[in-house]
Motif scaffolding. Structure first.
Motif, PDB file in Angstrom:
ATOM      1  N   ASP A  83       0.601  -1.231   0.241  1.00  0.00           N
ATOM      2  CA  ASP A  83      -0.116  -0.154   0.033  1.00  0.00           C
ATOM      3  C   ASP A  83       0.895   1.017  -0.078  1.00  0.00           C
ATOM      4  OD1 ASP A  83      -2.344  -1.442   0.221  1.00  0.00           O
ATOM      5  OD2 ASP A  83      -2.309  -1.608   2.273  1.00  0.00           O
ATOM      6  N   LEU A  84       1.906   1.213   0.824  1.00  0.00           N
ATOM      7  CA  LEU A  84       3.001   2.451   0.793  1.00  0.00           C
ATOM      8  C   LEU A  84       3.544   2.662  -0.270  1.00  0.00           C
ATOM      9  CD1 LEU A  84       4.384   4.712   2.157  1.00  0.00           C
ATOM     10  CD2 LEU A  84       5.755   3.025   3.289  1.00  0.00           C
ATOM     11  N   GLU A  85       4.133   1.195  -0.824  1.00  0.00           N
ATOM     12  CA  GLU A  85       4.577   1.298  -2.418  1.00  0.00           C
ATOM     13  C   GLU A  85       3.917   1.966  -3.470  1.00  0.00           C
ATOM     14  OE1 GLU A  85       7.600   0.107  -3.540  1.00  0.00           O
ATOM     15  OE2 GLU A  85       8.274  -1.370  -2.145  1.00  0.00           O
ATOM     16  N   ALA A  86       2.518   1.574  -3.394  1.00  0.00           N
ATOM     17  CA  ALA A  86       1.715   2.196  -4.407  1.00  0.00           C
ATOM     18  C   ALA A  86       1.674   3.661  -4.073  1.00  0.00           C
ATOM     19  CB  ALA A  86       0.236   1.409  -4.304  1.00  0.00           C
ATOM     20  N   ALA A  87       1.620   4.152  -3.197  1.00  0.00           N
ATOM     21  CA  ALA A  87       1.231   5.497  -2.781  1.00  0.00           C
ATOM     22  C   ALA A  87       2.306   6.647  -3.341  1.00  0.00           C
ATOM     23  CB  ALA A  87       0.793   5.910  -1.336  1.00  0.00           C
ATOM     24  N   ILE A  88       3.562   6.031  -3.225  1.00  0.00           N
ATOM     25  CA  ILE A  88       4.657   6.829  -3.443  1.00  0.00           C
ATOM     26  C   ILE A  88       4.663   7.112  -5.106  1.00  0.00           C
ATOM     27  CG2 ILE A  88       7.273   6.797  -3.629  1.00  0.00           C
ATOM     28  CD1 ILE A  88       7.150   5.142  -1.050  1.00  0.00           C
ATOM     29  N   ASN A  89       5.095   8.246  -5.249  1.00  0.00           N
ATOM     30  CA  ASN A  89       5.238   8.725  -6.798  1.00  0.00           C
ATOM     31  C   ASN A  89       6.246   9.996  -6.991  1.00  0.00           C
ATOM     32  OD1 ASN A  89       3.682  11.449  -6.870  1.00  0.00           O
ATOM     33  ND2 ASN A  89       1.911   9.835  -6.169  1.00  0.00           N
ATOM     34  N   GLU A  90       6.115  10.270  -8.315  1.00  0.00           N
ATOM     35  CA  GLU A  90       7.217  11.331  -8.616  1.00  0.00           C
ATOM     36  C   GLU A  90       6.844  12.707  -7.804  1.00  0.00           C
ATOM     37  OE1 GLU A  90       3.775  11.566 -11.658  1.00  0.00           O
ATOM     38  OE2 GLU A  90       5.064  10.012 -10.646  1.00  0.00           O
ATOM     39  N   ASN A  91       5.561  12.900  -7.144  1.00  0.00           N
ATOM     40  CA  ASN A  91       5.307  14.160  -6.587  1.00  0.00           C
ATOM     41  C   ASN A  91       5.398  13.893  -4.876  1.00  0.00           C
ATOM     42  OD1 ASN A  91       4.692  15.938  -8.849  1.00  0.00           O
ATOM     43  ND2 ASN A  91       2.679  14.499  -8.753  1.00  0.00           N
ATOM     44  N   THR A  92       5.936  12.965  -4.493  1.00  0.00           N
ATOM     45  CA  THR A  92       6.081  12.635  -3.215  1.00  0.00           C
ATOM     46  C   THR A  92       7.351  13.293  -2.346  1.00  0.00           C
ATOM     47  OG1 THR A  92       5.244  10.337  -3.257  1.00  0.00           O
ATOM     48  CG2 THR A  92       6.532  10.692  -1.142  1.00  0.00           C
ATOM     49  N   ALA A  93       7.081  13.915  -1.654  1.00  0.00           N
ATOM     50  CA  ALA A  93       8.342  14.846  -0.883  1.00  0.00           C
ATOM     51  C   ALA A  93       8.748  14.009   0.357  1.00  0.00           C
ATOM     52  CB  ALA A  93       7.497  16.421  -0.324  1.00  0.00           C
ATOM     53  N   CYS A  94       7.558  13.275   0.984  1.00  0.00           N
ATOM     54  CA  CYS A  94       8.062  12.756   2.142  1.00  0.00           C
ATOM     55  C   CYS A  94       7.195  11.795   2.771  1.00  0.00           C
ATOM     56  CB  CYS A  94       8.542  13.605   3.288  1.00  0.00           C
ATOM     57  SG  CYS A  94       7.121  14.691   3.943  1.00  0.00           S
ATOM     58  N   VAL A  95       7.537  10.939   3.523  1.00  0.00           N
ATOM     59  CA  VAL A  95       6.432  10.160   4.309  1.00  0.00           C
ATOM     60  C   VAL A  95       6.403  10.382   5.772  1.00  0.00           C
ATOM     61  CG1 VAL A  95       5.737   7.683   4.967  1.00  0.00           C
ATOM     62  CG2 VAL A  95       6.758   8.040   2.722  1.00  0.00           C
ATOM     63  N   ALA A  96       5.264  10.621   6.291  1.00  0.00           N
ATOM     64  CA  ALA A  96       5.056  11.289   7.790  1.00  0.00           C
ATOM     65  C   ALA A  96       4.767   9.815   8.518  1.00  0.00           C
ATOM     66  CB  ALA A  96       4.225  12.201   7.788  1.00  0.00           C
ATOM     67  N   PHE A  97       5.266   9.926   9.710  1.00  0.00           N
ATOM     68  CA  PHE A  97       5.046   8.747  10.574  1.00  0.00           C
ATOM     69  C   PHE A  97       4.593   9.222  12.023  1.00  0.00           C
ATOM     70  CE2 PHE A  97       5.509   4.937  13.353  1.00  0.00           C
ATOM     71  CZ  PHE A  97       5.018   4.048  12.501  1.00  0.00           C
ATOM     72  N   VAL A  98       3.555   8.966  12.672  1.00  0.00           N
ATOM     73  CA  VAL A  98       3.081   9.543  13.920  1.00  0.00           C
ATOM     74  C   VAL A  98       3.508   8.596  14.858  1.00  0.00           C
ATOM     75  CG1 VAL A  98       1.397  10.522  15.180  1.00  0.00           C
ATOM     76  CG2 VAL A  98       1.641  11.206  12.725  1.00  0.00           C
ATOM     77  N   VAL A  99       4.142   8.748  16.166  1.00  0.00           N
ATOM     78  CA  VAL A  99       4.222   7.811  17.317  1.00  0.00           C
ATOM     79  C   VAL A  99       3.495   8.476  18.260  1.00  0.00           C
ATOM     80  CG1 VAL A  99       6.020   6.592  18.646  1.00  0.00           C
ATOM     81  CG2 VAL A  99       6.659   7.111  16.335  1.00  0.00           C
ATOM     82  N   ALA A 100       2.623   7.808  18.881  1.00  0.00           N
ATOM     83  CA  ALA A 100       1.706   8.551  19.933  1.00  0.00           C
ATOM     84  C   ALA A 100       1.040   7.368  20.742  1.00  0.00           C
ATOM     85  CB  ALA A 100       0.891   9.669  19.349  1.00  0.00           C
ATOM     86  N   PRO A 101       0.554   7.613  22.034  1.00  0.00           N
ATOM     87  CA  PRO A 101      -0.362   6.733  22.513  1.00  0.00           C
ATOM     88  C   PRO A 101      -1.911   6.566  21.661  1.00  0.00           C
ATOM     89  CG  PRO A 101       0.424   8.168  24.006  1.00  0.00           C
ATOM     90  CD  PRO A 101       0.999   8.608  22.657  1.00  0.00           C
ATOM     91  N   PHE A 102      -2.133   5.302  21.823  1.00  0.00           N
ATOM     92  CA  PHE A 102      -3.383   4.820  20.900  1.00  0.00           C
ATOM     93  C   PHE A 102      -3.347   5.006  19.408  1.00  0.00           C
ATOM     94  CE2 PHE A 102      -4.634   6.858  25.346  1.00  0.00           C
ATOM     95  CZ  PHE A 102      -4.701   5.544  25.873  1.00  0.00           C
ATOM     96  N   ILE A 103      -2.250   5.471  19.061  1.00  0.00           N
ATOM     97  CA  ILE A 103      -2.019   5.587  17.374  1.00  0.00           C
ATOM     98  C   ILE A 103      -1.549   4.318  16.714  1.00  0.00           C
ATOM     99  CG2 ILE A 103      -0.724   6.722  15.762  1.00  0.00           C
ATOM    100  CD1 ILE A 103      -2.680   8.579  16.685  1.00  0.00           C
ATOM    101  N   ASP A 104      -2.401   4.015  15.701  1.00  0.00           N
ATOM    102  CA  ASP A 104      -2.061   2.727  14.832  1.00  0.00           C
ATOM    103  C   ASP A 104      -0.761   2.886  14.326  1.00  0.00           C
ATOM    104  OD1 ASP A 104      -1.894   0.671  13.360  1.00  0.00           O
ATOM    105  OD2 ASP A 104      -4.181   0.558  12.759  1.00  0.00           O
TER     106      ASP A 104
END
Length: 379
Positions: A144-165
């Motif tokens: 799913d992540l692979e498919a979302a990345i394209n020539e317009n992708t600046a970055c991937v954001a990741f959130v680390v927090a309680p109760f976050i998937d």
């Protein structure tokens, strides 16, 4: 501290202090700075300074503390989120820096797992980026992540927090993104302590990581720390300070005062040098006191929980069984807040619980909390 403390500065405004058992939340003032931090800020206020030199020196402290190539004190974690995305979009181009929030001609998509969307992620698009979701909670895959990345992708954001998937996890997110030469930025606002988290995400390969300064670190609430790869951090500086040119970056409204810079690095040094085990033991002792005082109430189950994925330190969690014949969670919380002093606890909402977070509970306040809850729950 069993007597109410009402500083004169608040008394003049008619605003009464409260007991914070809800955690390092912004709405309740973050954390309380130690005397060394307050003294350092007072000292910093008494002289003029070359802000560029001060930022560079403070950035070295941040970088060392985080095990990163370069660091910066920011105007809170949210400002760091804005600057991380800005840096990924502009690179070290002064033209791009000056052009924001117009991202014409730049990569401007910020990819984020759908299960990590939260009320704070607007900061990721403040500089002109566009959020692109991928995956479904419970079934997300690396593909799913692979498919979302394209020539317009600046970055991937990741959130680390309680109760976050955490979806496919940070390590796998980094692997997939880096295969496409896409940087990974991490919002870890409230993820310290443990102190090891300052460097953990960098060791995993994250390109930039942001923390709140006024939560567990104990610095000024309006400060944060950002650290990461040198090239991207240079772009961060250009978007926030860039004192060598006439360009005013997107981060100009997020400037940090000399007092906050000094207070932040002082708090960071004290935090990394302090005894984490003793800190934890203090929270555990307070949690046990409250849990013991609430034992034996029909329909109430009190459990001390300390899973770092969901809890900030050991805390009593109140679960209400079907046979509990007392006020609702909302009513309990309201009665606590309406008391003198007001007591603010966590929980409620989508979770049928009340959690009493000990990280900001001052010595003696656990007695007030236990007494008030007994009064409400046993009446």
């Amino acid at each position: 501290m069993t007597e109410r403390v009402w500083p004169e500065v608040y008394k003049k405004l008619g605003v009464s202090p409260i007991i914070n058992a809800q955690s390092w939340v912004t709405a309740l003032g973050g954390s309380i700075m130690g005397p060394e931090v307050r003294q350092a800020m007072d000292d910093a206020a008494n002289a003029f300074i070359d802000i560029k030199k001060l930022n560079l020196a403070a950035g070295e402290v941040v970088a060392r503390s985080c095990g990163a190539e370069r660091g910066l004190v920011t105007a809170g974690c949210s400002a760091a989120q804005v600057l991380m995305v800005a840096a990924c979009m502009t690179g070290q181009s002064e033209e791009n820096v000056e052009q924001l929030p117009d991202t014409t001609g730049m990569k401007n998509e910020v990819i984020i797992f759908k299960g990590q969307r939260n009320r704070y992620d607007k900061a990721f698009v403040t500089a002109g980026g566009t959020l692109v979701e991928y995956g479904e909670p419970g079934s997300v895959t690396s593909d799913d992540l692979e498919a979302a990345i394209n020539e317009n992708t600046a970055c991937v954001a990741f959130v680390v927090a309680p109760f976050i998937d955490h979806g496919i996890g940070l390590e796998e997110t980094i692997r997939v993104a880096h295969e496409h030469d896409v940087p990974v930025i991490v919002d870890a606002a409230a993820e310290v302590p443990p102190r090891s988290n300052l460097s953990k995400f960098h060791k995993m390969g994250a390109d930039m990581v942001a923390f709140s300064g006024g939560k567990g670190i104990g610095g000024p609430q309006s400060a944060g720390v950002l650290a990461g790869k040198a090239d991207l951090m240079e772009a961060v500086v250009m978007n926030s300070l860039n004192l060598d040119s006439s360009v005013a970056g997107i981060g100009r409204p997020m400037k940090v005062s000399k007092e906050n810079i000094v207070g932040m690095v002082t708090a960071l040094q004290l935090f990394t040098d302090s005894d984490e085990a003793a800190e934890w033991a203090g929270w555990q002792s307070k949690a046990e006191f409250v849990a013991e005082r609430l034992a034996g109430i029909d329909g109430l189950r009190v459990v001390i929980e300390d899973d770092p994925a969901e809890r900030q330190g050991p805390q009593p969690v109140l679960y209400f069984e079907d046979d509990f014949d007392g006020p609702s969670i909302a009513d309990i919380k309201q009665q606590l807040e309406d008391g003198d002093p007001g007591i603010y606890v966590g929980g409620g909402g989508s979770r049928e619980e009340i959690n009493i977070v000990m990280v900001n509970v001052q010595d003696g306040e656990e007695i007030i909390i236990a007494d008030r809850l007994n009064e409400i729950l046993r009446s």
